[in-house]
Motif scaffolding. Structure first.
Motif, mmCIF file in Angstrom:
data_model
loop_
_atom_site.group_PDB
_atom_site.id
_atom_site.type_symbol
_atom_site.label_atom_id
_atom_site.label_comp_id
_atom_site.label_asym_id
_atom_site.label_seq_id
_atom_site.Cartn_x
_atom_site.Cartn_y
_atom_site.Cartn_z
ATOM 1 N N GLY A 186 0.794 -1.217 0.000
ATOM 2 C CA GLY A 186 0.000 0.000 0.000
ATOM 3 C C GLY A 186 0.830 1.271 0.000
ATOM 4 O O GLY A 186 0.282 2.384 0.053
ATOM 5 N N GLY A 187 2.172 1.118 -0.063
ATOM 6 C CA GLY A 187 3.043 2.281 -0.108
ATOM 7 C C GLY A 187 3.411 2.857 1.234
ATOM 8 O O GLY A 187 4.033 3.926 1.312
ATOM 9 N N GLU A 188 3.061 2.165 2.329
ATOM 10 C CA GLU A 188 3.387 2.660 3.661
ATOM 11 C C GLU A 188 4.782 2.185 4.081
ATOM 12 O O GLU A 188 5.178 1.062 3.773
ATOM 13 N N PRO A 189 5.547 3.020 4.799
ATOM 14 C CA PRO A 189 6.886 2.603 5.244
ATOM 15 C C PRO A 189 6.807 1.357 6.121
ATOM 16 O O PRO A 189 5.929 1.233 6.971
ATOM 17 N N LEU A 190 7.739 0.422 5.888
ATOM 18 C CA LEU A 190 7.758 -0.804 6.676
ATOM 19 C C LEU A 190 8.178 -0.522 8.115
ATOM 20 O O LEU A 190 9.048 0.309 8.367
ATOM 21 N N THR A 191 7.572 -1.255 9.027
ATOM 22 C CA THR A 191 7.939 -1.155 10.445
ATOM 23 C C THR A 191 8.607 -2.444 10.913
ATOM 24 O O THR A 191 8.710 -2.698 12.107
ATOM 25 N N TYR A 192 9.045 -3.264 9.966
ATOM 26 C CA TYR A 192 9.665 -4.549 10.264
ATOM 27 C C TYR A 192 10.705 -4.845 9.201
ATOM 28 O O TYR A 192 10.779 -4.162 8.166
ATOM 29 N N GLN A 193 11.518 -5.871 9.425
ATOM 30 C CA GLN A 193 12.547 -6.269 8.466
ATOM 31 C C GLN A 193 11.895 -7.031 7.316
ATOM 32 O O GLN A 193 11.174 -8.001 7.532
ATOM 33 N N SER A 194 12.165 -6.603 6.099
ATOM 34 C CA SER A 194 11.549 -7.278 4.949
ATOM 35 C C SER A 194 12.287 -8.548 4.559
ATOM 36 O O SER A 194 11.717 -9.420 3.905
ATOM 37 N N GLY A 195 13.547 -8.665 4.946
ATOM 38 C CA GLY A 195 14.287 -9.876 4.612
ATOM 39 C C GLY A 195 15.707 -9.787 5.140
ATOM 40 O O GLY A 195 16.213 -8.705 5.434
ATOM 41 N N PRO A 196 16.374 -10.940 5.248
ATOM 42 C CA PRO A 196 17.757 -10.962 5.745
ATOM 43 C C PRO A 196 18.758 -10.722 4.617
ATOM 44 O O PRO A 196 18.412 -10.758 3.436
ATOM 45 N N VAL A 197 19.991 -10.494 4.993
ATOM 46 C CA VAL A 197 21.098 -10.489 4.036
ATOM 47 C C VAL A 197 21.500 -11.947 3.790
ATOM 48 O O VAL A 197 21.775 -12.688 4.737
ATOM 49 N N ILE A 198 21.490 -12.361 2.532
ATOM 50 C CA ILE A 198 21.848 -13.737 2.168
ATOM 51 C C ILE A 198 23.309 -13.770 1.739
ATOM 52 O O ILE A 198 23.748 -12.944 0.941
ATOM 53 N N TRP A 199 24.060 -14.704 2.276
ATOM 54 C CA TRP A 199 25.443 -14.861 1.872
ATOM 55 C C TRP A 199 25.836 -16.321 2.046
ATOM 56 O O TRP A 199 25.024 -17.138 2.474
ATOM 57 N N GLY A 200 27.057 -16.651 1.707
ATOM 58 C CA GLY A 200 27.495 -18.030 1.901
ATOM 59 C C GLY A 200 28.552 -18.429 0.902
ATOM 60 O O GLY A 200 29.146 -17.604 0.209
ATOM 61 N N GLY A 201 28.774 -19.715 0.803
ATOM 62 C CA GLY A 201 29.788 -20.267 -0.090
ATOM 63 C C GLY A 201 29.833 -21.771 0.094
ATOM 64 O O GLY A 201 29.020 -22.348 0.828
ATOM 65 N N VAL A 202 30.757 -22.413 -0.578
ATOM 66 C CA VAL A 202 30.898 -23.869 -0.461
ATOM 67 C C VAL A 202 31.286 -24.202 0.979
ATOM 68 O O VAL A 202 32.260 -23.675 1.514
ATOM 69 N N GLY A 203 30.489 -25.047 1.622
ATOM 70 C CA GLY A 203 30.671 -25.320 3.041
ATOM 71 C C GLY A 203 32.044 -25.842 3.405
ATOM 72 O O GLY A 203 32.646 -25.416 4.399
ATOM 73 N N ALA A 204 32.578 -26.758 2.598
ATOM 74 C CA ALA A 204 33.880 -27.348 2.914
ATOM 75 C C ALA A 204 34.973 -26.288 2.927
ATOM 76 O O ALA A 204 35.899 -26.343 3.745
ATOM 77 N N ASN A 205 34.877 -25.303 2.031
ATOM 78 C CA ASN A 205 35.861 -24.222 1.999
ATOM 79 C C ASN A 205 35.641 -23.262 3.162
ATOM 80 O O ASN A 205 36.599 -22.764 3.767
ATOM 81 N N GLY A 206 34.375 -23.004 3.486
ATOM 82 C CA GLY A 206 34.048 -22.091 4.579
ATOM 83 C C GLY A 206 34.550 -22.576 5.924
ATOM 84 O O GLY A 206 34.830 -21.772 6.820
ATOM 85 N N GLN A 207 34.677 -23.891 6.060
ATOM 86 C CA GLN A 207 35.164 -24.444 7.328
ATOM 87 C C GLN A 207 36.585 -23.990 7.645
ATOM 88 O O GLN A 207 37.014 -24.013 8.795
#
Length: 399
Positions: free
Chosen positions: A366-387
């Motif tokens: 409706g065009g009203e300013p949000l009063t809550y978080q619309s979504g998270p920041v998504i990030w990541g990578g290959v799990g084995a490398n991230g370890q």
């Protein structure tokens, strides 16, 4: 997500979750399992050929009930129906969001503004099948009569991230006849490196742009065309080596592409969901059209689950509401995707677009300013490398 002048965060359902979170805040995950031995089997959903075990989340049955009460209050069931009906749920552009029609294998009529779009979708799939067969059977050859060995897909955003991910994920299904390459970066080194590895006589280019005006895609396409012309090709032979997927046929023809070599895109498909349309041609050329149709069928199975399953047993809805739960009530502002399968190495990048481009809003419908978080920041990578990299901070650093 507002009801009249009542902000979402002021509604009883939201306030109930806020109180509930405070009650759970000091409860450790070990306690949740020791107090509820059956949670692993109860917080488990199957749908569309996939399984979701969400028992290792900071939640109880009461949490799930409260989250679904909020979803119902916000009209989630009605919005699901509206999407499948073809209503204009994209309120800013006054369009439907009907990517589900691209993968509906039932042949049922699906209408956009009174027009059945199913025949056009099926017609495009049949054109794709003919094109793929012509290339793989070597009926369609390069300008010197040689079979194609490489296909270069030029796009950005949804026309790049989705097909690239799926091509990599389905590596065991490659037939090996064509080698696929993807170009998106406007930095000229990427396309220069690709062109250095291919032969102008045996390379097919797919230019993927809904508007055919996207700067990055156009600049890379011009480089590819000039390279082709500088290495033995001619203007009238461009049609043998260049194919377009676009909603702007006149611009593609002006570029030099034959109208017969142009596949359609539609306003009712958002770019980030366009993998399932002719934007998926590089995938179909790599794994074959039969396997591409099987991919559509699998996606349709999840669509049907999403459309018909009760909210509490609806895999996409449960995941979405858990996202609301963590982001808005636990202050978890980032979400990490860690695939351990090498074939899924591009999944984080694709999900970044799907989630953050979709939810990156600052106002309500409706065009009203949000009063809550619309979504998270998504990030990541290959799990084995991230370890051996950022996992150290995640597990042991002081927040």
């Amino acid at each position: 997500m507002s009801q009249g002048s009542v902000p979402l965060t002021s509604r009883p359902e939201w306030q109930a979750l806020k109180t509930h979170q405070a009650e759970l805040e000091s409860t450790h995950m070990r306690e949740l399992f020791s107090d509820d031995p059956g949670r692993a089997s109860r917080f488990f959903i199957r749908g569309g050929g996939l399984s979701l075990d969400y028992s290792r989340n900071r939640m109880t049955d009461d949490t799930l009930a409260k989250l679904m009460a909020l979803a119902r209050k916000c009209g989630v069931p009605e919005q699901i129906e509206a999407m499948f009906r073809g209503d204009h749920i994209n309120v800013t552009e006054k369009r439907p969001a009907l990517h589900i029609a691209l993968r509906d294998t039932s042949g049922a009529s699906i209408h956009v503004d009174g027009t059945d779009i199913t025949p056009e979708v099926e017609g495009t799939l049949n054109r794709m099948a003919q094109f793929v067969d012509d290339v793989l059977s070597e009926r369609w050859q390069g300008h010197t009569g040689k079979a194609f060995t490489d296909v270069v897909s030029i796009g950005i955003g949804g026309s790049f991230l989705g097909p690239k991910l799926v091509s990599e994920a389905l590596r065991p299904y490659w037939h090996g006849q064509l080698k696929g390459h993807y170009v998106a970066n406007i930095d000229g080194t990427q396309i220069a490196e690709v062109l250095r590895r291919v032969n102008p006589e045996t390379t097919l280019f797919l230019i993927q742009s809904k508007s055919f005006r996207t700067q990055e895609t156009l600049e890379n396409s011009k480089v590819a065309r000039d390279w082709f012309l500088d290495n033995g090709g001619s203007e009238d032979q461009i049609a043998k080596h260049f194919v377009a997927v676009t909603a702007n046929t006149p611009e593609a023809v002006k570029f030099g592409i034959s109208e017969d070599n142009i596949f359609p895109m539609w306003d009712w498909v958002g770019g980030r969901y366009s993998l399932w349309s002719a934007i998926g041609l590089p995938v179909a050329l790599t794994i074959g059209m039969e396997n591409f149709r099987a991919l559509l069928s699998g996606a349709n199975a999840m669509d049907q689950h999403f459309h018909t399953a009760p909210l509490e047993q609806n895999l996409p809805v449960v995941m979405a509401m858990l996202g609301v739960w963590y982001n808005n009530f636990w202050g978890a502002e980032t979400y990490t995707i860690l695939p351990y399968d090498h074939y899924l190495r591009s999944l984080p990048a694709h999900l970044q677009q799907l989630d953050m481009e979709s939810n990156g809003k600052s106002v309500t419908q409706g065009g009203e300013p949000l009063t809550y978080q619309s979504g998270p920041v998504i990030w990541g990578g290959v799990g084995a490398n991230g370890q051996h990299a950022f996992h150290q901070l995640l597990h042991q650093a002081r927040a």
